[in-house]
Scaffold this active site. Structure first.
Site, PDB file in Angstrom:
ATOM      1  N   VAL A  84      55.841  28.252  14.937  1.00 30.64           N
ATOM      2  CA  VAL A  84      55.922  27.493  16.186  1.00 30.64           C
ATOM      3  C   VAL A  84      57.262  26.760  16.262  1.00 30.64           C
ATOM      4  O   VAL A  84      57.719  26.174  15.277  1.00 30.64           O
ATOM      5  CB  VAL A  84      54.752  26.491  16.269  1.00 30.64           C
ATOM      6  CG1 VAL A  84      54.888  25.603  17.507  1.00 30.64           C
ATOM      7  CG2 VAL A  84      53.425  27.222  16.292  1.00 30.64           C
TER       8      VAL A  84
ATOM      9  N   SER B 207      12.673  54.101   9.078  1.00 28.12           N
ATOM     10  CA  SER B 207      14.106  54.095   9.424  1.00 28.12           C
ATOM     11  C   SER B 207      14.394  53.092  10.536  1.00 28.12           C
ATOM     12  O   SER B 207      14.701  53.472  11.664  1.00 28.12           O
ATOM     13  CB  SER B 207      14.584  55.494   9.813  1.00 28.12           C
ATOM     14  OG  SER B 207      13.743  56.105  10.762  1.00 28.12           O
TER      15      SER B 207
ATOM     16  N   SER C 187       2.400  52.963  12.978  1.00 31.02           N
ATOM     17  CA  SER C 187       2.492  53.442  14.360  1.00 31.02           C
ATOM     18  C   SER C 187       1.845  54.808  14.549  1.00 31.02           C
ATOM     19  O   SER C 187       1.632  55.248  15.682  1.00 31.02           O
ATOM     20  CB  SER C 187       3.961  53.513  14.793  1.00 31.02           C
ATOM     21  OG  SER C 187       4.683  54.407  13.955  1.00 31.02           O
TER      22      SER C 187
ATOM     23  N   THR D 225      55.334  37.368  20.182  1.00 35.28           N
ATOM     24  CA  THR D 225      54.015  37.034  19.638  1.00 35.28           C
ATOM     25  C   THR D 225      53.907  35.552  19.291  1.00 35.28           C
ATOM     26  O   THR D 225      54.914  34.892  19.052  1.00 35.28           O
ATOM     27  CB  THR D 225      53.720  37.870  18.376  1.00 35.28           C
ATOM     28  OG1 THR D 225      54.697  37.566  17.376  1.00 35.28           O
ATOM     29  CG2 THR D 225      53.766  39.355  18.693  1.00 35.28           C
TER      30      THR D 225
ATOM     31  N   GLY E 196       9.379  54.858  13.725  1.00 39.49           N
ATOM     32  CA  GLY E 196       8.503  53.925  14.428  1.00 39.49           C
ATOM     33  C   GLY E 196       8.073  52.818  13.485  1.00 39.49           C
ATOM     34  O   GLY E 196       8.352  52.845  12.274  1.00 39.49           O
TER      35      GLY E 196
END
Length: 670
Positions: free
Chosen positions: A37, A577, A507, A114, A503
């Protein structure tokens, strides 16, 4: 450095390629201006533009007016040319990356101004990512500070080979030679640990224009060129990799009304001048693969290899927008026609048969982290690499780099905003890459947070994983000496495939999988059920249920299922999964071997799953006797677009099986 797979090039070929490069594009230098800066970056760019007479009259009038409003005097504030944001002008600092374009009689320039503040390091990385040269500005009174070292390290990390160190504000030390030499010595000591090969030092005063465009009379002890002269004459042509041929396919060009695809527009090179063979109806019989060359030289008749499929062919023609050309090189944008009709799509890579990049899902990379949310092992992101997109999981944060000392903190377990470190990634689809130091285009990528669509990291690939089975220098290769797949399928009277059922626990996946297996067997087809629980009794008995072990569980099952499918058997996988990235990995394993893969979502409400609870697992999880149970204290990511969706609560078991059999028939599996 430029040889690969036994392919080399003579000096004559390099010279020819360099000549093509010069003819294909006007001389252009991309440079990034960095510094801490208040080192004077914006003022230096303004001085360059002003002294080289690149500012238009109306711009100059606006600059005078803005300078008067800010400073209340007639002196021009040249920093206002680039500090375009209101916040920048109020604070007197650069926040965003500002690009400026100008040219002289010798060269065209694109300058990226930049930010100097540490908080905006990510903006600096953005501006430097495409630069050929980095200008590092140093306040002679402050010397080499932390941001100087940070920017020099990032420039080296990004493969910028040319550094121009401008020691600014020499007027404030009466243009003293010893002050300049102290800064030069300090920077050289730090730079010795970097990979910069060309470092040049210039003492300047951006405020007064000393040694910026013209040589300074105030510093007659300095015998080098002025800043602009160095920029005009620095040699960058040899930086291009003209040996390793790499063309990432961006889109497939198919002209004609209604024949354009999602991969690209319905246009073709030379359309306006009647180029290209034509069918009887006047529509060109044209298929080409377009993209920007990442490296190398492409000529008509060259043998090429398509990755990841591994198919080989030759280039029938190299086309630009204006029509066929004899040859093309990086970074030209071209379209190539091939002698054979192959299955090529966006994300594939065209290269040479004996000079190919690495194809792998496991990579080691250095990243600059750009997000307030830190990265830790287990996080998932979208990854964009050349023209290929996939998802990636961070397997490990290897270390964080201290930019001051270049020390590696191997105890670091995360990277925060603006941190630089090394991580290990696993992707859902194989990437086609080179090491970054060899090719900046095929060796770089970005990571994207899918929830916000924000870029969270810029990465540079170091290598593929070297500490995993099969990765030790290619010692393990795939044995292709067996009955050809098509012949096997013909003998069996069916095609192999994987039906992947996902699932929530309870399930109904296993029940449906068993019923499908029985139906196919009764109808005379080869099918086998791979149940997740059964596999954990043997093949995967060493794995637990944390995210990393779950991912490895799915990886192993996916490869086993692909072997069944390759053998002509319908593999029916029944496994929770829970993570989308792991299911995508399973699909990628099959896609890589061109095997049929059906993702089946068994969509049963969690209330019904808990009501069934045949193993009592939900109850135990609710009582906190089980940790990490999917649907209770571990997430389940339902498929967004499954190939088949089943709702067993709403339909009879036979109807659900009929639905799956119909899907297999529709795909030609049975």
């Amino acid at each position: 450095m430029f040889s690969s797979g036994g392919t080399t090039a003579s000096d004559g070929e390099r010279a020819l390629a360099a000549g093509i490069q010069e003819q294909a594009t006007a001389p252009l230098l991309r440079l990034v201006l960095t510094g801490s800066v208040d080192d004077g970056k914006s003022t230096l760019i303004g001085r360059l533009l002003y002294d080289s007479k690149q500012i238009l009259t109306d711009q100059l009038e606006a600059l005078r007016a803005a300078s008067a409003r800010r400073n209340g005097e007639d002196a021009l504030d040249l920093s206002l040319l680039t500090d375009g944001l209101r916040a920048e002008r109020e604070q007197g600092i650069t926040i965003d990356v500002a690009y400026r374009y100008f040219q002289t009689a010798h060269r065209k320039f694109i300058i990226a101004d930049t930010p100097g503040h540490e908080r905006y390091t990510r903006n600096m990385v953005t501006g430097a990512s495409t630069a050929d040269l980095a200008v590092i500005l140093i306040d002679v009174r402050q010397g080499v500070v932390e941001q100087t070292r940070r920017h020099a390290f990032i420039a080296s990390l990004l493969g910028i080979r040319h550094l121009l160190v401008c020691v600014n504000k020499m007027d404030l030390v009466d243009y003293a030679q010893d002050a300049f030499e102290r800064v030069e010595q300090d920077f050289r000591e730090f730079c010795a640990r970097l990979e910069a090969t060309d470092v040049t030092f210039v003492p300047i005063s951006a405020m007064h224009g000393e040694n910026v465009v013209e040589r300074s009379e105030q510093m007659d002890w300095y015998q080098g060129p002025a800043l602009l002269y160095h920029l005009e004459h620095v040699h960058i042509a040899s930086d291009r990799n003209l040996i390793d041929c790499r063309l990432p396919v961006q889109w497939v060009i198919r002209p004609g009304p209604g024949s354009g695809t999602a991969a690209g527009p319905s246009v073709w090179p030379g359309a306006g001048i009647g180029a290209g063979p034509r069918k009887g109806d006047g529509v060109p019989d044209y298929r080409a693969y377009a993209g920007q060359i990442a490296a190398g030289v492409f000529r008509t008749g060259d043998p090429v290899l398509i990755l990841p499929s591994g198919e080989e062919t030759r280039i029938a023609s190299v086309d630009s927008f204006d029509g066929p050309i004899a040859e093309a090189c990086a970074p030209m944008s071209i379209a190539v026609r091939l002698e054979d009709d192959l299955d090529i799509s966006r994300g594939d890579m065209i290269c040479r048969p004996h000079n190919r990049p690495t194809v792998d899902r496991h990579i080691e990379a250095i990243v600059c982290w750009m997000s307030d949310e830190p990265v830790v092992a287990g996080r998932r992101y979208a990854i964009k690499h050349t023209t290929r997109s996939a998802r990636a999981i961070v397997e490990e944060v290897r270390y964080r780099i201290d930019v001051n000392s270049l020390h590696r903190d191997e105890n670091a377990r995360q990277l925060g905003l603006n941190d630089i470190g090394r991580i290990r990634l696993r992707t859902t689809a194989p990437l086609i890459f080179d090491e970054y130091r060899r090719n900046r285009t095929t060796g770089s990528f970005i990571l994207i947070d899918e929830s916000t669509n924000s870029t969270v990291a810029a990465g540079m690939i170091i290598e593929a994983h070297m500490d995993r089975p099969g990765g030790e220098g290619g010692q393990v290769t795939w044995d292709v000496r067996h009955l050809e797949r098509g012949a096997r399928y013909a003998l069996l009277g069916q095609r192999g495939a994987t039906v992947w059922m996902t699932g929530l626990p309870a399930s109904g996946k296993s029940t449906i999988a068993g019923a499908l297996e029985e139906r196919l067997a009764r109808d005379g087809y080869r099918a086998y059920r791979l149940d997740g629980d059964n596999l954990r009794h043997g093949l995967n008995s060493d794995l637990g249920f944390d995210p990393a072990d779950r991912a490895e569980n799915i990886r192993r099952i996916a490869h086993v299922a692909s072997l069944f499918a390759d053998a002509g058997t319908i593999a029916i996988v029944s496994v929770i999964s829970p993570y989308a990235v792991d299911r995508q990995l399973a699909r990628t394993v099959h896609d890589g071997h061109q095997l049929e893969f059906l993702e089946v979502f068994v969509d049963t409400p969690i209330e019904e799953c808990e009501r069934r609870d045949p193993k009592g697992l939900y109850a135990r999880a609710r009582e906190r006797k089980i940790r990490g149970f999917t649907g209770v204290d571990a997430p389940y990511e339902p498929p967004v677009e499954a190939d088949v969706e089943l709702r067993p609560v709403e339909r009879l078991l036979d109807d659900v099986v009929d639905q799956l059999v119909a899907a297999l028939r529709a795909r030609g599996v049975i």
